[in-house]
Design a protein around this motif. Structure first.
Motif, mmCIF file in Angstrom:
data_model
loop_
_atom_site.group_PDB
_atom_site.id
_atom_site.type_symbol
_atom_site.label_atom_id
_atom_site.label_comp_id
_atom_site.label_asym_id
_atom_site.label_seq_id
_atom_site.Cartn_x
_atom_site.Cartn_y
_atom_site.Cartn_z
ATOM 1 N N ALA A 89 0.822 -1.223 0.000
ATOM 2 C CA ALA A 89 0.000 0.000 0.000
ATOM 3 C C ALA A 89 0.848 1.262 0.000
ATOM 4 N N SER A 90 0.334 2.283 -0.678
ATOM 5 C CA SER A 90 0.939 3.613 -0.558
ATOM 6 C C SER A 90 0.284 4.314 0.629
ATOM 7 N N VAL A 91 1.050 5.223 1.228
ATOM 8 C CA VAL A 91 0.591 5.842 2.483
ATOM 9 C C VAL A 91 0.830 7.347 2.452
ATOM 10 N N GLY A 92 -0.191 8.091 2.844
ATOM 11 C CA GLY A 92 -0.053 9.529 3.063
ATOM 12 C C GLY A 92 -0.282 9.822 4.530
ATOM 13 N N PHE A 93 0.170 10.963 4.970
ATOM 14 C CA PHE A 93 -0.048 11.302 6.385
ATOM 15 C C PHE A 93 0.046 12.806 6.572
ATOM 16 N N SER A 94 -0.520 13.255 7.683
ATOM 17 C CA SER A 94 -0.348 14.661 8.039
ATOM 18 C C SER A 94 0.518 14.728 9.286
ATOM 19 N N GLY A 95 1.278 15.825 9.399
ATOM 20 C CA GLY A 95 2.240 15.984 10.491
ATOM 21 C C GLY A 95 1.564 15.782 11.848
ATOM 22 N N GLY A 114 11.010 2.056 6.103
ATOM 23 C CA GLY A 114 12.031 1.023 6.291
ATOM 24 C C GLY A 114 11.612 -0.330 5.740
ATOM 25 N N ARG A 115 10.318 -0.639 5.816
ATOM 26 C CA ARG A 115 9.925 -1.972 5.337
ATOM 27 C C ARG A 115 9.492 -1.956 3.868
ATOM 28 N N GLY A 116 9.512 -0.768 3.262
ATOM 29 C CA GLY A 116 9.321 -0.706 1.809
ATOM 30 C C GLY A 116 8.002 -0.148 1.313
ATOM 31 N N ASN A 117 7.150 0.343 2.210
ATOM 32 C CA ASN A 117 5.921 1.005 1.709
ATOM 33 C C ASN A 117 6.284 2.298 0.976
ATOM 34 N N THR A 118 5.475 2.644 -0.009
ATOM 35 C CA THR A 118 5.623 3.957 -0.640
ATOM 36 C C THR A 118 4.948 4.975 0.265
ATOM 37 N N VAL A 119 5.738 5.907 0.803
ATOM 38 C CA VAL A 119 5.175 6.913 1.713
ATOM 39 C C VAL A 119 5.353 8.294 1.087
ATOM 40 N N PHE A 120 4.262 9.029 0.968
ATOM 41 C CA PHE A 120 4.336 10.408 0.476
ATOM 42 C C PHE A 120 4.647 11.292 1.680
ATOM 43 N N ASN A 121 5.918 11.699 1.739
ATOM 44 C CA ASN A 121 6.408 12.378 2.943
ATOM 45 C C ASN A 121 6.761 13.838 2.633
ATOM 46 N N PRO A 122 5.883 14.771 2.996
ATOM 47 C CA PRO A 122 6.155 16.172 2.680
ATOM 48 C C PRO A 122 7.260 16.781 3.533
ATOM 49 N N TYR A 123 7.708 16.031 4.541
ATOM 50 C CA TYR A 123 8.721 16.574 5.462
ATOM 51 C C TYR A 123 10.120 16.035 5.157
ATOM 52 N N LYS A 124 10.243 15.315 4.051
ATOM 53 C CA LYS A 124 11.538 14.732 3.691
ATOM 54 C C LYS A 124 12.560 15.850 3.497
ATOM 55 N N ALA A 125 13.759 15.661 4.027
ATOM 56 C CA ALA A 125 14.795 16.700 3.932
ATOM 57 C C ALA A 125 15.093 17.005 2.469
ATOM 58 N N ARG A 169 -0.410 16.502 -1.781
ATOM 59 C CA ARG A 169 -1.500 16.198 -2.724
ATOM 60 C C ARG A 169 -1.580 14.690 -2.990
ATOM 61 N N GLU A 170 -0.426 14.096 -3.268
ATOM 62 C CA GLU A 170 -0.417 12.661 -3.570
ATOM 63 C C GLU A 170 -0.790 11.846 -2.323
ATOM 64 N N GLY A 171 -0.308 12.309 -1.177
ATOM 65 C CA GLY A 171 -0.592 11.604 0.076
ATOM 66 C C GLY A 171 -2.083 11.543 0.372
ATOM 67 N N ALA A 172 -2.800 12.611 0.035
ATOM 68 C CA ALA A 172 -4.247 12.659 0.310
ATOM 69 C C ALA A 172 -5.014 11.653 -0.542
ATOM 70 N N GLN A 173 -4.354 11.132 -1.599
ATOM 71 C CA GLN A 173 -5.008 10.135 -2.461
ATOM 72 C C GLN A 173 -4.369 8.756 -2.348
ATOM 73 N N ALA A 174 -3.559 8.578 -1.336
ATOM 74 C CA ALA A 174 -2.862 7.288 -1.183
ATOM 75 C C ALA A 174 -3.851 6.200 -0.750
ATOM 76 N N ASP A 175 -3.374 4.945 -0.746
ATOM 77 C CA ASP A 175 -4.238 3.825 -0.330
ATOM 78 C C ASP A 175 -4.650 3.957 1.140
ATOM 79 N N TYR A 176 -3.722 4.438 1.944
ATOM 80 C CA TYR A 176 -3.993 4.623 3.370
ATOM 81 C C TYR A 176 -3.587 6.037 3.777
ATOM 82 N N TYR A 177 -4.374 6.631 4.659
ATOM 83 C CA TYR A 177 -4.012 7.958 5.177
ATOM 84 C C TYR A 177 -3.947 7.877 6.702
#
Ligand code: SF4
Length: 208
Positions: free
Chosen positions: A40-46, A61-72, A84-92
């Motif tokens: 599953a792809s995953v989005g999240f809010s801070g 770490g385990r390999g999920n696709t995570v839409f991370n807006p806080y990535k350095a 935007r992509e995170g809000a449409q991911a498989d899991y939020y």
């Protein structure tokens, strides 16, 4: 599990929301990892709660696709695209600002990715410490505005009118004179789709 929590879980059931109680952080993290498939792809809010549990780190770490807006290293545009992509991911994933004993969930949002993801993602997992529980919706809105948001402004260094002393001044809190974090408010009262929204209630204080 005390009676108040048992009743809250029953109240969620009536609202088509799946409530699960875990004693502590480790059990909560296991639960989240068990719910979200590897594919599953995953989005999240801070969220301080998600940070405390280390959820994003484990998922990445385990390999999920995570839409991370806080990535350095992301530019502002790239970070907004992750939202935007995170809000449409498989899991939020999100932490609420407050939970009423009757079962309503309150979320404040600045950009709207949080309200969008929670409202409409295919699957939503909300993680809440017991410190987020208040008696009713009025107290939930008050907690979110007058307690949680000023602390979030401090944490994220948003120079809002509540930033210096933690006191909300919503009557003057408008752009361009002032930066505002409370731009959208989402109250989840019930769900149409069974099991779309799960709440993992943790028997510890988590976030604020
Ligand atoms: S409305 Fe403005 S001043 Fe009030 S809590 Fe939200 S960001 Fe702070």
């Amino acid at each position: 599990m005390d009676r108040k929590i048992e009743q809250l879980i029953r109240n969620w059931q009536k609202r088509n929301i799946t409530g699960v109680y875990t004693e502590g952080k480790e059990a909560a993290l296991d639960k989240i990892m068990g719910i979200i498939p590897l594919s599953a792809s995953v989005g999240f809010s801070g969220s301080v709660t998600l940070d405390t549990l280390g959820v994003v780190r484990y998922l990445e770490g385990r390999g999920n696709t995570v839409f991370n807006p806080y990535k350095a290293g992301l530019s502002r545009d790239e970070s907004m695209e992750q939202r935007r992509e995170g809000a449409q991911a498989d899991y939020y994933l999100a932490g609420p600002n407050a939970v009423s004993e009757k079962g309503e969930l309150v979320f404040f949002s600045a950009f709207g990715n949080r309200t969008a993801g929670i409202s409409y993602a295919k699957n939503v997992v909300v993680i809440a410490g017991v410190n987020k529980i208040v008696p009713d919706i009025q107290e939930a809105l008050k907690r979110s505005r007058e307690y949680a948001t000023p602390l979030n402004c401090k944490r994220l260094e948003w120079n809002t009118p509540c930033f210096p002393d933690g006191i909300c001044r919503q009557e003057i809190c408008f752009f361009p004179e002032h930066k505002r974090m409370c731009c959208q408010i989402l109250i989840i009262e019930a769900e149409v789709t069974p099991d779309r929204l799960k709440v993992i209630l943790v028997g510890e204080n988590l976030g604020f």
